[in-house]
Design a protein around this motif. Structure first.
Motif, PDB file in Angstrom:
ATOM      1  N   ASN A   1    -111.398  -0.861 -30.316  1.00  0.00           N
ATOM      2  CA  ASN A   1    -111.898   0.478 -30.309  1.00  0.00           C
ATOM      3  C   ASN A   1    -112.482   1.674 -29.503  1.00  0.00           C
ATOM      4  O   ASN A   1    -112.506   3.062 -30.465  1.00  0.00           O
ATOM      5  N   ALA A   2    -111.292   1.702 -28.504  1.00  0.00           N
ATOM      6  CA  ALA A   2    -111.958   3.028 -28.219  1.00  0.00           C
ATOM      7  C   ALA A   2    -110.729   3.490 -28.719  1.00  0.00           C
ATOM      8  O   ALA A   2    -110.706   4.282 -28.742  1.00  0.00           O
ATOM      9  N   LEU A   3    -109.753   3.151 -29.205  1.00  0.00           N
ATOM     10  CA  LEU A   3    -108.730   3.887 -29.943  1.00  0.00           C
ATOM     11  C   LEU A   3    -109.373   4.491 -30.926  1.00  0.00           C
ATOM     12  O   LEU A   3    -108.562   5.713 -31.954  1.00  0.00           O
ATOM     13  N   ILE A   4    -109.817   3.241 -32.119  1.00  0.00           N
ATOM     14  CA  ILE A   4    -110.670   3.616 -32.672  1.00  0.00           C
ATOM     15  C   ILE A   4    -111.615   5.020 -33.489  1.00  0.00           C
ATOM     16  O   ILE A   4    -111.616   6.376 -33.065  1.00  0.00           O
ATOM     17  N   GLN A   5    -112.456   5.349 -31.995  1.00  0.00           N
ATOM     18  CA  GLN A   5    -113.150   6.491 -31.273  1.00  0.00           C
ATOM     19  C   GLN A   5    -111.899   7.684 -31.150  1.00  0.00           C
ATOM     20  O   GLN A   5    -112.291   8.986 -31.719  1.00  0.00           O
ATOM     21  N   GLU A   6    -111.201   7.197 -30.141  1.00  0.00           N
ATOM     22  CA  GLU A   6    -110.628   8.425 -30.045  1.00  0.00           C
ATOM     23  C   GLU A   6    -110.166   9.463 -31.662  1.00  0.00           C
ATOM     24  O   GLU A   6    -109.753  10.456 -31.147  1.00  0.00           O
ATOM     25  N   VAL A   7    -109.287   8.736 -32.232  1.00  0.00           N
ATOM     26  CA  VAL A   7    -108.332   8.567 -33.441  1.00  0.00           C
ATOM     27  C   VAL A   7    -109.722   9.792 -34.455  1.00  0.00           C
ATOM     28  O   VAL A   7    -109.278  10.503 -34.556  1.00  0.00           O
ATOM     29  N   LEU A   8    -110.746   8.842 -34.599  1.00  0.00           N
ATOM     30  CA  LEU A   8    -111.482   9.881 -35.168  1.00  0.00           C
ATOM     31  C   LEU A   8    -112.366  11.191 -34.470  1.00  0.00           C
ATOM     32  O   LEU A   8    -112.716  11.980 -35.148  1.00  0.00           O
ATOM     33  N   SER A   9    -112.232  11.041 -33.348  1.00  0.00           N
ATOM     34  CA  SER A   9    -112.721  12.446 -32.447  1.00  0.00           C
ATOM     35  C   SER A   9    -111.579  13.488 -33.239  1.00  0.00           C
ATOM     36  O   SER A   9    -112.114  14.368 -32.670  1.00  0.00           O
ATOM     37  N   GLN A  10    -110.640  13.068 -33.135  1.00  0.00           N
ATOM     38  CA  GLN A  10    -109.268  14.031 -33.255  1.00  0.00           C
ATOM     39  C   GLN A  10    -109.148  14.537 -34.103  1.00  0.00           C
ATOM     40  O   GLN A  10    -108.681  16.260 -34.800  1.00  0.00           O
ATOM     41  N   SER A  11    -109.099  14.011 -35.598  1.00  0.00           N
ATOM     42  CA  SER A  11    -108.931  14.262 -36.732  1.00  0.00           C
ATOM     43  C   SER A  11    -110.277  14.728 -37.161  1.00  0.00           C
ATOM     44  O   SER A  11    -110.138  15.237 -38.482  1.00  0.00           O
ATOM     45  N   LYS A  12    -112.233  15.165 -36.914  1.00  0.00           N
ATOM     46  CA  LYS A  12    -112.570  14.831 -37.595  1.00  0.00           C
ATOM     47  C   LYS A  12    -112.666  16.224 -37.823  1.00  0.00           C
ATOM     48  O   LYS A  12    -113.321  16.636 -39.317  1.00  0.00           O
TER      49      LYS A  12
ATOM     50  N   SER B   1    -110.709   6.495 -42.783  1.00  0.00           N
ATOM     51  CA  SER B   1    -111.304   5.440 -43.594  1.00  0.00           C
ATOM     52  C   SER B   1    -110.750   4.822 -41.476  1.00  0.00           C
ATOM     53  O   SER B   1    -109.337   4.549 -41.176  1.00  0.00           O
ATOM     54  N   ILE B   2    -111.729   3.693 -41.435  1.00  0.00           N
ATOM     55  CA  ILE B   2    -111.288   2.671 -40.672  1.00  0.00           C
ATOM     56  C   ILE B   2    -110.088   1.831 -40.943  1.00  0.00           C
ATOM     57  O   ILE B   2    -108.544   1.458 -40.471  1.00  0.00           O
ATOM     58  N   SER B   3    -110.402   1.472 -41.610  1.00  0.00           N
ATOM     59  CA  SER B   3    -109.272   0.463 -43.007  1.00  0.00           C
ATOM     60  C   SER B   3    -107.492   1.710 -42.410  1.00  0.00           C
ATOM     61  O   SER B   3    -106.670   0.527 -42.330  1.00  0.00           O
ATOM     62  N   MET B   4    -107.902   2.621 -42.712  1.00  0.00           N
ATOM     63  CA  MET B   4    -106.048   3.865 -43.228  1.00  0.00           C
ATOM     64  C   MET B   4    -105.955   3.684 -41.602  1.00  0.00           C
ATOM     65  O   MET B   4    -104.478   3.736 -41.090  1.00  0.00           O
ATOM     66  N   ILE B   5    -106.950   3.761 -40.848  1.00  0.00           N
ATOM     67  CA  ILE B   5    -106.349   4.178 -38.777  1.00  0.00           C
ATOM     68  C   ILE B   5    -106.177   2.542 -38.407  1.00  0.00           C
ATOM     69  O   ILE B   5    -104.669   2.880 -37.865  1.00  0.00           O
ATOM     70  N   LYS B   6    -106.557   1.242 -39.035  1.00  0.00           N
ATOM     71  CA  LYS B   6    -105.626  -0.056 -38.917  1.00  0.00           C
ATOM     72  C   LYS B   6    -104.330  -0.111 -38.950  1.00  0.00           C
ATOM     73  O   LYS B   6    -103.828  -0.393 -38.415  1.00  0.00           O
ATOM     74  N   LYS B   7    -104.328   0.503 -40.440  1.00  0.00           N
ATOM     75  CA  LYS B   7    -103.017   0.066 -41.134  1.00  0.00           C
ATOM     76  C   LYS B   7    -101.871   0.901 -39.805  1.00  0.00           C
ATOM     77  O   LYS B   7    -100.781   0.587 -40.021  1.00  0.00           O
ATOM     78  N   CYS B   8    -102.070   2.485 -40.156  1.00  0.00           N
ATOM     79  CA  CYS B   8    -101.550   2.685 -39.255  1.00  0.00           C
ATOM     80  C   CYS B   8    -101.102   2.014 -37.805  1.00  0.00           C
ATOM     81  O   CYS B   8     -99.833   2.456 -36.907  1.00  0.00           O
ATOM     82  N   ILE B   9    -102.147   1.874 -37.224  1.00  0.00           N
ATOM     83  CA  ILE B   9    -101.918   1.291 -35.988  1.00  0.00           C
ATOM     84  C   ILE B   9    -101.113  -0.286 -36.066  1.00  0.00           C
ATOM     85  O   ILE B   9     -99.796  -0.278 -35.155  1.00  0.00           O
ATOM     86  N   GLU B  10    -100.922  -0.846 -37.256  1.00  0.00           N
ATOM     87  CA  GLU B  10     -99.963  -1.969 -37.769  1.00  0.00           C
ATOM     88  C   GLU B  10     -98.195  -1.173 -38.014  1.00  0.00           C
ATOM     89  O   GLU B  10     -97.391  -1.765 -37.568  1.00  0.00           O
ATOM     90  N   ALA B  11     -98.446  -0.376 -38.793  1.00  0.00           N
ATOM     91  CA  ALA B  11     -97.702   0.688 -38.639  1.00  0.00           C
ATOM     92  C   ALA B  11     -96.267   0.598 -37.810  1.00  0.00           C
ATOM     93  O   ALA B  11     -95.307   0.341 -36.990  1.00  0.00           O
ATOM     94  N   LEU B  12     -96.541   1.316 -36.338  1.00  0.00           N
ATOM     95  CA  LEU B  12     -96.602   2.432 -35.019  1.00  0.00           C
ATOM     96  C   LEU B  12     -96.615   0.025 -34.803  1.00  0.00           C
ATOM     97  O   LEU B  12     -95.483   0.348 -33.416  1.00  0.00           O
ATOM     98  N   ILE B  13     -96.655  -0.633 -34.385  1.00  0.00           N
ATOM     99  CA  ILE B  13     -96.412  -1.449 -33.844  1.00  0.00           C
ATOM    100  C   ILE B  13     -95.111  -2.195 -34.521  1.00  0.00           C
ATOM    101  O   ILE B  13     -94.195  -2.519 -33.579  1.00  0.00           O
TER     102      ILE B  13
END
Length: 745
Positions: A697-708, A714-726
């Motif tokens: 959740n902290a990572l999601i909030q940081e990403v939202l803050s930097q990109s706003k 969308s949260i789903s796009m951030i999650k997909k990017c996290i999975e891609a980086l994993i």
């Protein structure tokens, strides 16, 4: 007068001095010579030999003042209840002035005897020390203290009641002027009598008058509010309350100490506004919806000081602006939807901004509501699955202003409209979508030389830079740089040709554009057999360019090129501006008047889509004719229209490619999606590299803050990017928690 200490007979000296003190305190006629002699007597008593008589002088003076004020009290009381205020005020005016003179007469006693015994201001204000009850006071202070004890305290109950009655008479308009002056003077005496104190100098005023006055005022305005609510509608009620508050403010300034102003207003607001908040709040929505400016202008100052007073009115305005905005831009139709959208939205924004300035004094709470409402409308999606069209429409609006086609508008009007369009831009969430559309349209304007003014173009880019920073407009600036450098490049190419005595046979100029800065892509590239008339020019430029820039690769974007062709086979010559592919088709008719569809396409080696589009544009303008126009096929014969005529001898053949097609819009949005994924992945890596370990959740909030600032992912796009980086092994889930990530160094 001798300053040397001497023996003094206290009884004789005091007997003489007492007469003068009595004359001073009653404002009698004391000659200057007598004053000077008594001044000397005070000094003599204070420095008497062998023992100073200052303490005895102090005690005798105190006893005299005590007796004098008790006598005044009897005189005041003898005037009766009805004249009590007047009698008190008269006695105070005489006594306060007299004690001031007496204080000066006793200057030496005050300065050299009493002040040395007193606590310092710092000790009283900041320390725990309190003045000792036995500590001597300066004569002026002593006189005021005696007045308080012997005059005010015995009368305070009667004085307070009479003062409240007098102020109530003023409220209903029955108080004569002389009574007003008396009331003000009496109340001021409660303040003046303790002004000398360093701490708590309003304690008496607050205790014997202010508390009772505030309570009585509250009860009066409670009754008044109840009466008005039964007799008036909400508009009339608010007008009455505003009037009452103004009257009470003037009354406070007329009668009270300044410290009471805020308290009195708060008491009135509590009884007439805060206690009836549900009633007023219930009317807010209807007032805002009807845009009843007069009522809102009254409602705002009433609700503003009340805790939780304004939010309901702010919310009502927000909802109203939101509805008006959606209504203004909801059903736009036609080719100029972009102009309707931007100007309608600007109309809504300006209308309610003016209303807020006029009615709510530009209050930031209401400006914030306007911002939220405009942001909601501009970023609203009728279909959640489709992208918001606002960025595209705004980019088209700017394009329509910056193009040469914007006729009938002066440069100053264009500049003003572009400046106002930044208001819409600031509300757009998906600024990266706007950037993509704007850069593509800018590229077309620059390449096809369709810009109305290069100054206007640069001014608009600078406005975008101010709104979003240099990074946002970096590529746009590079596009401008390429255009200016290309002009220099063409001059050098001309010098190169002159030096080697080469004649190309045609006028030839190029733009050399950086692939990374221009949104041109490679999707429109097609195989193309360059006409012989152009082949030499292309080859010579490549030779020239590679001698100066080693290792750079040139890719010819023929679909973006254009040229001027002179038609001399008709009754009069025409100069036609057209695209390279159109020009190539016409050049094939240099030695023949007719060719088949298949021969043309085979010779040019163009794909079917590009060939059909450009051939269709030549047929539409009647330069070419086809024997089977309804059902064109490979065997269809195309021939020059030898009877072609046009009113203009110089004109342009418009290509469909210069217009934004739905496919291009989709491609732009797809490109934005890809850019966003890369941006989000880079942001995630950046964050994880600095934090090392971070919960989901902290990572999601940081990403939202930097990109706003650029877009709202969308949260789903951030999650997909996290999975891609994993998967790419940039980050990994920590062994002990599936909800936590760690950076893979």
């Amino acid at each position: 007068m001798s300053l040397k200490p001497k023996r003094v007979n206290f009884t004789e000296t005091w007997s003489v001095l007492q007469e003068t003190v009595k004359g001073v305190i009653t404002l009698g006629n004391v000659p200057r010579a007598v004053w000077n002699d008594r001044f000397s007597d005070v000094y003599s008593l204070c420095v008497a030999f062998p023992e100073p008589l200052a303490d005895r002088l102090y005690q005798e003076t105190k006893a005299f003042l005590d007796s004098h004020v008790r006598g005044l009290l009897v005189d005041v009381q003898s005037q009766g209840e009805s004249n009590l205020l007047w009698a008190y005020h008269s006695a105070w005016m005489e006594y306060s002035q007299g004690i001031n003179y007496l204080h000066r007469l006793y200057l030496y006693l005050n300065q050299q005897h009493i002040k040395k015994q007193k606590l310092s201001e710092a000790e009283i204000i900041y320390g725990n020390s309190t003045p000792d009850s036995q500590e001597q006071m300066e004569i002026g202070e002593l006189g005021l203290e005696i007045w308080k004890r012997n005059m005010i305290e015995p009368l305070w109950d009667n004085l307070g009641s009479l003062l409240l009655d007098g102020i109530q008479q003023d409220r209903v308009g029955d108080a004569p002027l002389h009574v007003t002056d008396t009331i003000r003077g009496v109340i001021q005496s409660f303040v003046s009598v303790e002004e000398y104190k360093k701490k708590g100098n309003l304690e008496l005023y607050e205790r014997i008058f202010e508390e009772r006055f505030l309570k009585a005022s509250g009860e009066y305005y409670e009754r008044e509010a109840s009466r008005l609510l039964q007799e008036c509608d909400v508009s009339q009620y608010m007008e009455c309350v505003v009037r009452r508050l103004e009257e009470e403010a003037r009354r406070s300034q007329k009668f009270l100490h300044s410290s009471s102003f805020v308290k009195v207003r708060a008491q009135c607001e509590q009884k007439m506004v805060a206690d009836h908040l549900p009633f007023l709040h219930g009317e807010c929505a209807a007032m805002v919806k009807g845009e009843r400016r007069k009522d809102l202008r009254n409602m705002y100052p009433l609700l503003r000081p009340i805790q939780r007073g304004l939010p309901t009115l702010v919310d009502a305005l927000l909802e109203h602006v939101r509805q008006q905005g959606l209504q203004a831009v909801g059903n736009l139709r036609g080719e100029n939807v972009h102009i309707q959208f931007v100007e309608s939205m600007l109309g809504v924004y300006q209308k309610y901004k003016d209303l807020i300035q006029d009615v709510f004094s530009g209050d930031q709470c209401f400006m914030g509501a306007l911002d939220k409402a405009c942001s909601y409308v501009i970023n609203h999606r009728l279909n959640p699955r489709q992208a918001c069209r606002s960025p595209e429409l705004l980019a088209k609006y700017c394009d329509s202003l910056l193009k040469k086609s914007s006729k009938g508008i002066s440069e100053s009007e264009i500049d003003e409209k572009l400046s106002r369009s930044i208001t819409i831009f600031k509300y757009i969430d998906d600024k990266d979508v706007f950037q993509k559309f704007y850069s593509r349209m800018l590229a077309k304007r620059l390449i096809h030389q369709q810009s109305q003014s290069m100054d206007a173009e640069e001014s608009m880019i600078n406005r975008l830079k101010q709104a979003c920073g240099y990074e946002f407009t970096n590529k746009l600036h590079r596009m401008f740089t390429d255009i200016s450098l290309s002009a220099d490049q063409n001059n050098k190419f001309s010098e190169f040709l002159k030096k080697d005595n080469i004649d190309l046979g045609i006028n030839f100029s190029i733009y050399v554009l950086q692939a990374g800065a221009w949104p041109l892509g490679q999707s429109s590239l097609t195989s193309f057999a360059v006409p012989q008339e152009l082949e030499k020019s292309l080859q010579m430029f490549e030779n020239f360019y590679h001698t100066r820039f080693n290792g750079r690769k040139l890719t010819w974007l023929h679909h973006l090129c254009q040229g001027e062709l002179k038609l001399t086979y008709l009754s009069k010559p025409y100069i036609v501006t057209m695209q390279t592919f159109q020009m190539a088709i016409l050049l094939l008719f240099e030695r023949t008047d007719s060719l088949t569809h298949k021969e043309l396409q085979t010779t040019l080696q163009l794909n079917s889509e590009q060939f059909s589009k450009h051939l269709a544009s030549l047929l539409d303008c009647k330069i070419l004719l086809c024997d089977t126009a309804e059902n064109m096929g490979p065997d269809s014969v195309l021939q020059l229209n030898l009877n072609y005529s046009n009113k203009r001898t110089k004109f342009r053949i418009t290509s469909a490619l210069q217009r934004e097609s739905p496919q291009e819009a989709e491609a732009t949005l797809s490109a934005v999606d890809e850019d966003r994924k890369l941006y989000l992945q880079a942001a995630i890596v950046r964050i994880m590299k600095s934090r090392k370990v971070l919960r989901h959740n902290a990572l999601i909030q940081e990403v939202l803050s930097q990109s706003k600032a650029t877009f709202a992912p969308s949260i789903s796009m951030i999650k997909k990017c996290i999975e891609a980086l994993i998967d790419k092994q940039y980050i990994e889930r920590t062994p002990n928690s599936a909800d936590e990530y760690s950076y893979v160094a």
